[in-house]
Motif scaffolding. Structure first.
Motif, short mmCIF file in Angstrom:
data_model
loop_
_atom_site.label_atom_id
_atom_site.label_comp_id
_atom_site.label_asym_id
_atom_site.label_seq_id
_atom_site.Cartn_x
_atom_site.Cartn_y
_atom_site.Cartn_z
N ILE A 95 -8.07 34.89 -5.45
CA ILE A 95 -9.44 34.36 -5.57
C ILE A 95 -9.56 33.50 -6.82
O ILE A 95 -10.20 32.44 -6.82
CB ILE A 95 -10.45 35.52 -5.59
N GLY A 96 -8.92 33.94 -7.92
CA GLY A 96 -8.95 33.16 -9.15
C GLY A 96 -8.28 31.81 -8.99
O GLY A 96 -8.79 30.79 -9.47
N VAL A 97 -7.13 31.77 -8.30
CA VAL A 97 -6.45 30.50 -8.04
C VAL A 97 -7.33 29.59 -7.20
O VAL A 97 -7.39 28.37 -7.43
CB VAL A 97 -5.09 30.76 -7.33
N SER A 98 -8.03 30.17 -6.23
CA SER A 98 -8.92 29.39 -5.37
C SER A 98 -10.01 28.70 -6.19
O SER A 98 -10.23 27.49 -6.07
CB SER A 98 -9.55 30.30 -4.33
N TYR A 99 -10.67 29.47 -7.05
CA TYR A 99 -11.73 28.88 -7.87
C TYR A 99 -11.18 27.89 -8.89
O TYR A 99 -11.85 26.91 -9.24
CB TYR A 99 -12.53 29.98 -8.57
N LEU A 100 -9.95 28.13 -9.37
CA LEU A 100 -9.33 27.21 -10.30
C LEU A 100 -9.11 25.85 -9.65
O LEU A 100 -9.43 24.80 -10.23
CB LEU A 100 -8.00 27.77 -10.80
N LEU A 101 -8.58 25.84 -8.43
CA LEU A 101 -8.33 24.58 -7.72
C LEU A 101 -9.65 23.85 -7.44
O LEU A 101 -9.73 22.63 -7.60
CB LEU A 101 -7.59 24.85 -6.41
N GLN A 102 -10.68 24.59 -7.05
CA GLN A 102 -11.98 23.97 -6.80
C GLN A 102 -12.56 23.36 -8.07
O GLN A 102 -13.13 22.25 -8.06
CB GLN A 102 -12.95 24.99 -6.22
N SER A 103 -12.42 24.07 -9.19
CA SER A 103 -12.97 23.59 -10.46
C SER A 103 -12.23 22.34 -10.94
O SER A 103 -12.85 21.39 -11.44
CB SER A 103 -12.89 24.69 -11.53
N ILE A 104 -10.90 22.33 -10.80
CA ILE A 104 -10.12 21.15 -11.20
C ILE A 104 -10.52 19.95 -10.36
O ILE A 104 -10.70 18.83 -10.88
CB ILE A 104 -8.61 21.44 -11.07
N ALA A 105 -10.68 20.16 -9.05
CA ALA A 105 -11.09 19.06 -8.17
C ALA A 105 -12.47 18.54 -8.54
O ALA A 105 -12.72 17.33 -8.52
CB ALA A 105 -11.08 19.52 -6.72
N GLN A 106 -13.36 19.45 -8.92
CA GLN A 106 -14.71 19.02 -9.31
C GLN A 106 -14.68 18.23 -10.62
O GLN A 106 -15.43 17.26 -10.78
CB GLN A 106 -15.60 20.24 -9.46
N LEU A 107 -13.81 18.63 -11.55
CA LEU A 107 -13.69 17.90 -12.82
C LEU A 107 -13.10 16.51 -12.60
O LEU A 107 -13.52 15.53 -13.24
CB LEU A 107 -12.81 18.68 -13.80
N VAL A 108 -12.14 16.40 -11.70
CA VAL A 108 -11.45 15.13 -11.47
C VAL A 108 -12.27 14.19 -10.59
O VAL A 108 -12.41 13.00 -10.89
CB VAL A 108 -10.06 15.37 -10.85
N TYR A 109 -12.82 14.72 -9.50
CA TYR A 109 -13.48 13.87 -8.51
C TYR A 109 -15.00 14.00 -8.48
O TYR A 109 -15.66 13.22 -7.80
CB TYR A 109 -12.94 14.20 -7.11
N GLY A 110 -15.54 14.96 -9.22
CA GLY A 110 -16.98 15.17 -9.17
C GLY A 110 -17.37 16.09 -8.02
O GLY A 110 -16.55 16.43 -7.17
N SER A 111 -18.63 16.46 -7.99
CA SER A 111 -19.09 17.42 -6.98
C SER A 111 -19.59 16.76 -5.70
O SER A 111 -19.77 17.43 -4.68
CB SER A 111 -20.21 18.28 -7.56
N LYS A 112 -19.82 15.45 -5.74
CA LYS A 112 -20.34 14.76 -4.55
C LYS A 112 -19.23 14.55 -3.52
O LYS A 112 -18.08 14.31 -3.88
CB LYS A 112 -20.96 13.41 -4.95
N ALA A 113 -19.61 14.62 -2.27
CA ALA A 113 -18.65 14.41 -1.19
C ALA A 113 -18.23 12.95 -1.12
O ALA A 113 -19.06 12.05 -1.31
CB ALA A 113 -19.26 14.84 0.15
N ARG A 114 -16.95 12.73 -0.89
CA ARG A 114 -16.43 11.37 -0.75
C ARG A 114 -16.14 11.09 0.72
O ARG A 114 -15.56 11.94 1.42
CB ARG A 114 -15.13 11.21 -1.56
N PRO A 115 -16.51 9.91 1.21
CA PRO A 115 -16.23 9.60 2.62
C PRO A 115 -14.76 9.31 2.84
O PRO A 115 -14.06 8.82 1.96
CB PRO A 115 -17.09 8.36 2.88
N SER A 116 -14.30 9.62 4.02
CA SER A 116 -12.92 9.31 4.38
C SER A 116 -12.75 7.80 4.54
O SER A 116 -13.60 7.14 5.12
CB SER A 116 -12.55 10.03 5.69
N PRO A 117 -11.64 7.24 4.05
CA PRO A 117 -11.41 5.79 4.19
C PRO A 117 -10.90 5.39 5.56
O PRO A 117 -10.75 4.21 5.85
CB PRO A 117 -10.37 5.50 3.11
N PHE A 118 -10.63 6.37 6.42
CA PHE A 118 -10.04 6.08 7.72
C PHE A 118 -11.14 5.80 8.74
O PHE A 118 -12.12 6.53 8.83
CB PHE A 118 -9.17 7.24 8.19
N PRO A 119 -11.00 4.74 9.51
CA PRO A 119 -12.04 4.36 10.47
C PRO A 119 -12.13 5.34 11.64
O PRO A 119 -11.17 6.05 11.95
CB PRO A 119 -11.58 2.98 10.97
N SER A 120 -13.28 5.38 12.28
CA SER A 120 -13.47 6.22 13.45
C SER A 120 -12.61 5.72 14.60
O SER A 120 -12.44 4.51 14.79
CB SER A 120 -14.94 6.23 13.87
#
Length: 287
Positions: A95-120
């Motif tokens: 569980i700690g590793v899970s939250y660590l990965l989520q926190s690192i991603a939030q620090l690097v990319y922010g908390s807002k969702a990013r759209p996929s660059p791949f077309p429909s």
């Protein structure tokens, strides 16, 4: 028909993730609850590399490599020192590793969702039925991957060594099997499956955020338990079953908001009547 195809496609994604859970549990006898977040890392690696190079093939290869290396690093740093520790200690670490990965991603990319660059990819109409092309691709590709994994486990020397470790670690070690290497390979394979799942999941939901892997990871774990934790065929059956149930429930007016509750209710009912899951087997513990 379209609901069934979509359900099978979603179920195939759950099955790929569940395979990672069930392989790690079957061989290392632990539950890696950080597995869902490896999906998130794979998704971010995919879109970041695609933004840099503009080449899908390169981006996907990088995503696979990143996920595989991450799985090995997590096993070496977080889980290997806990061999022989209590299940509770391993669970808390996961569980700690899970939250660590989520926190690192939030620090690097922010908390807002990013759209996929791949077309429909659009949709096909067959006899008045609309079928999403991404669902068909996901279903076909995931089925091929699951078949290839099954053949790998049953026919290759490394696969047979993995099966031997899952059956009896001590006996396998006495026969010359490098248990530490087998466990690392298992984490790597499970993480590669997570990379594939991240791609297929982005085809279904083209948004990436730091919590991307949380709910798919939980539902995939549910699928693994339904099918029989530790059973590779069980993970496949459980994933497909859960995906079909989810899409069918969502298609019923007024019932859709309760989809997750219904899925977990089904899990409880199955465990009440068959605690080992649909394809799980009872194992005698040696004293």
């Amino acid at each position: 028909m379209s609901t069934l195809i979509d359900g099978l496609s979603l179920g195939a994604i759950y099955a790929l993730i569940a395979l990672g859970y069930t392989m790690v549990y079957g061989i290392a006898k632990m539950l890696n609850f950080a597995h869902g977040d490896i999906i998130m890392v794979g998704a971010y690696a995919l879109i970041t590399t695609f933004d840099l190079f503009g080449n899908f093939a390169v981006a996907f290869v990088v995503s696979i490599v990143v996920c595989a290396l991450l799985g090995i690093v997590i096993e070496k740093i977080a889980y290997k020192p806990l061999r022989g520790a209590s299940p509770l200690a391993v669970l808390i670490t996961a569980i700690g590793v899970s939250y660590l990965l989520q926190s690192i991603a939030q620090l690097v990319y922010g908390s807002k969702a990013r759209p996929s660059p791949f077309p429909s990819m659009g949709a096909l109409k067959i006899q008045g039925v609309t079928i999403q092309i991404s669902s068909v691709i996901t279903l076909v590709a995931a089925t091929a991957i699951m078949i290839a994994l099954t053949v790998f486990i049953k026919t290759t020397r490394l696969g047979r060594a993995m099966f031997a470790v899952s059956e009896d670690r001590s006996a396998a070690q006495l026969m010359g099997v490098n248990v530490n290497m087998i466990i690392s390979v298992t984490f790597a394979i499970g993480s590669v499956l997570a990379a594939f799942a991240s791609l297929f999941y982005m085809l279904q939901i083209p948004l990436v955020d730091p919590t991307l892997g949380s709910m798919p990871g939980i539902k995939a774990f549910t699928a693994a338990v339904i099918g029989g934790i530790g059973s590779i065929p069980g993970a496949m059956v459980g994933g497909l079953f859960l995906g079909i149930v989810e899409k069918l429930v969502q298609s019923i007016p007024g019932v859709g908001p309760y989809t997750t509750a219904i899925e977990f209710a089904i899990l409880i009912l199955i465990l009440m009547f068959r605690p080992t899951g649909l394809l799980g087997k009872k194992r005698r513990e040696k004293v």
